[in-house]
Design a protein around this motif. Structure first.
Motif, PDB file in Angstrom:
ATOM      1  N   SER A  68       0.183   0.479  -4.944  1.00 44.12           N
ATOM      2  CA  SER A  68       0.686  -0.604  -4.099  1.00 44.12           C
ATOM      3  C   SER A  68       0.401  -1.959  -4.743  1.00 44.12           C
ATOM      4  O   SER A  68       1.231  -2.866  -4.690  1.00 44.12           O
ATOM      5  CB  SER A  68       0.050  -0.540  -2.717  1.00 44.12           C
ATOM      6  N   LEU A  69      -0.769  -2.088  -5.351  1.00 37.47           N
ATOM      7  CA  LEU A  69      -1.111  -3.342  -6.029  1.00 37.47           C
ATOM      8  C   LEU A  69      -0.215  -3.572  -7.247  1.00 37.47           C
ATOM      9  O   LEU A  69       0.191  -4.710  -7.517  1.00 37.47           O
ATOM     10  CB  LEU A  69      -2.583  -3.351  -6.428  1.00 37.47           C
ATOM     11  N   ILE A  70       0.111  -2.505  -7.965  1.00 36.27           N
ATOM     12  CA  ILE A  70       1.051  -2.646  -9.087  1.00 36.27           C
ATOM     13  C   ILE A  70       2.413  -3.086  -8.554  1.00 36.27           C
ATOM     14  O   ILE A  70       3.062  -3.967  -9.120  1.00 36.27           O
ATOM     15  CB  ILE A  70       1.154  -1.331  -9.891  1.00 36.27           C
ATOM     16  N   GLY A  71       2.848  -2.501  -7.447  1.00 37.01           N
ATOM     17  CA  GLY A  71       4.095  -2.926  -6.810  1.00 37.01           C
ATOM     18  C   GLY A  71       4.025  -4.384  -6.365  1.00 37.01           C
ATOM     19  O   GLY A  71       4.996  -5.125  -6.486  1.00 37.01           O
ATOM     20  N   MET A  72       2.849  -4.805  -5.875  1.00 34.93           N
ATOM     21  CA  MET A  72       2.660  -6.200  -5.471  1.00 34.93           C
ATOM     22  C   MET A  72       2.817  -7.135  -6.669  1.00 34.93           C
ATOM     23  O   MET A  72       3.449  -8.189  -6.561  1.00 34.93           O
ATOM     24  CB  MET A  72       1.276  -6.396  -4.847  1.00 34.93           C
ATOM     25  N   VAL A  73       2.259  -6.738  -7.802  1.00 37.57           N
ATOM     26  CA  VAL A  73       2.381  -7.547  -9.022  1.00 37.57           C
ATOM     27  C   VAL A  73       3.848  -7.647  -9.448  1.00 37.57           C
ATOM     28  O   VAL A  73       4.324  -8.729  -9.809  1.00 37.57           O
ATOM     29  CB  VAL A  73       1.500  -6.971 -10.157  1.00 37.57           C
ATOM     30  N   ALA A  79       1.713 -11.291   2.897  1.00 38.49           N
ATOM     31  CA  ALA A  79       2.769 -10.490   3.523  1.00 38.49           C
ATOM     32  C   ALA A  79       2.786  -9.064   2.983  1.00 38.49           C
ATOM     33  O   ALA A  79       2.912  -8.097   3.752  1.00 38.49           O
ATOM     34  CB  ALA A  79       4.125 -11.156   3.302  1.00 38.49           C
ATOM     35  N   ILE A  80       2.641  -8.915   1.675  1.00 43.90           N
ATOM     36  CA  ILE A  80       2.642  -7.580   1.081  1.00 43.90           C
ATOM     37  C   ILE A  80       1.429  -6.786   1.546  1.00 43.90           C
ATOM     38  O   ILE A  80       1.531  -5.584   1.835  1.00 43.90           O
ATOM     39  CB  ILE A  80       2.673  -7.661  -0.464  1.00 43.90           C
ATOM     40  N   THR A  81       0.283  -7.429   1.664  1.00 44.84           N
ATOM     41  CA  THR A  81      -0.927  -6.733   2.108  1.00 44.84           C
ATOM     42  C   THR A  81      -0.740  -6.162   3.511  1.00 44.84           C
ATOM     43  O   THR A  81      -1.098  -5.007   3.775  1.00 44.84           O
ATOM     44  CB  THR A  81      -2.138  -7.690   2.061  1.00 44.84           C
ATOM     45  N   VAL A  82      -0.169  -6.939   4.412  1.00 42.37           N
ATOM     46  CA  VAL A  82       0.090  -6.442   5.767  1.00 42.37           C
ATOM     47  C   VAL A  82       1.084  -5.275   5.710  1.00 42.37           C
ATOM     48  O   VAL A  82       0.896  -4.252   6.381  1.00 42.37           O
ATOM     49  CB  VAL A  82       0.615  -7.579   6.676  1.00 42.37           C
ATOM     50  N   ALA A  83       2.117  -5.390   4.880  1.00 35.08           N
ATOM     51  CA  ALA A  83       3.115  -4.321   4.755  1.00 35.08           C
ATOM     52  C   ALA A  83       2.501  -3.057   4.149  1.00 35.08           C
ATOM     53  O   ALA A  83       2.868  -1.940   4.542  1.00 35.08           O
ATOM     54  CB  ALA A  83       4.291  -4.798   3.910  1.00 35.08           C
ATOM     55  N   ILE A  84       1.574  -3.204   3.211  1.00 34.53           N
ATOM     56  CA  ILE A  84       0.920  -2.039   2.593  1.00 34.53           C
ATOM     57  C   ILE A  84       0.188  -1.214   3.653  1.00 34.53           C
ATOM     58  O   ILE A  84       0.272   0.018   3.671  1.00 34.53           O
ATOM     59  CB  ILE A  84      -0.046  -2.478   1.470  1.00 34.53           C
TER      60      ILE A  84
END
Length: 192
Positions: A93-98, A57-62
């Motif tokens: 964005s990946l840091i935010g995902m973590v 979900a986060i990847t699509v939102a990114i």
């Protein structure tokens, strides 16, 4: 939105930041809807675990957010280093995902909050914390401000004062050439 000029009043600077936050919020709000929609769709239609559903979900939102930030929120920012911009956007964005996934993972597996309502509450909390980090990092490092004509702006760094050096709009007339000194007249040896 361009950065305020060096001589801008506090009110003008505040208005600029408020406009930026509003644009960031509009794009981010759409990203949150995409994020939650994809997350809940995956959770209700598949057997994927919470963490994996969250990462998808986060990847699509990114992807949606990058398009919105580049072409709406920060459309007037420096576009010269697209590769650098995209790399930094992906990194932050990946840091935010973590951050977001870590909060959801801790709530689900650490505290047993696994109902759909609980998952969405902790997902929203994680999104909020990650959004604060993303706002700071995107505006500071990813979508850098273009220097205003007559002014150069240094990127703001949290915890440090931002120094602004002003360049005169009306340059002084060039000084008359000075005769060369003895050292300057010496023959120069070409570098090998």
């Amino acid at each position: 939105m361009s950065e305020p000029k060096a001589g801008a009043t506090l009110t003008e600077r505040l208005r600029g930041v408020v406009r930026e936050v509003a644009k960031f919020g509009a794009v981010g709000g759409l990203g949150v809807l995409v994020n939650l929609g994809v997350f809940n769709l995956i959770r209700t239609t598949t057997d994927l675990q919470v963490g994996r559903a969250n990462v998808i979900a986060i990847t699509v939102a990114i992807v949606c957010n990058y398009i919105g930030f580049r072409y709406f929120t920060y459309r007037d920012r420096d576009k010269s280093g697209r590769k650098r911009e995209m790399t930094l956007f992906l990194l932050f964005s990946l840091i935010g995902m973590v951050i977001e996934t870590g909060i959801l993972y801790a709530a689900t597996y650490g505290f047993g909050f696994d109902s759909p309502l609980q998952s969405n509450i902790f997902k929203l909390f994680g999104i909020g914390v990650a959004t604060l980090f993303r706002f700071w990092s995107y505006r500071t490092w990813v979508f850098r401000a273009l220097p205003e004509s007559g002014h150069t702006m240094e990127p703001a760094v949290v915890g440090a004062t931002s120094e602004v050096s002003e360049v005169s709009e009306d340059p002084a007339p060039a000084a008359a050439p000075q005769p060369e000194s003895r050292e300057q007249r010496a023959p120069r040896v070409p570098a090998v």
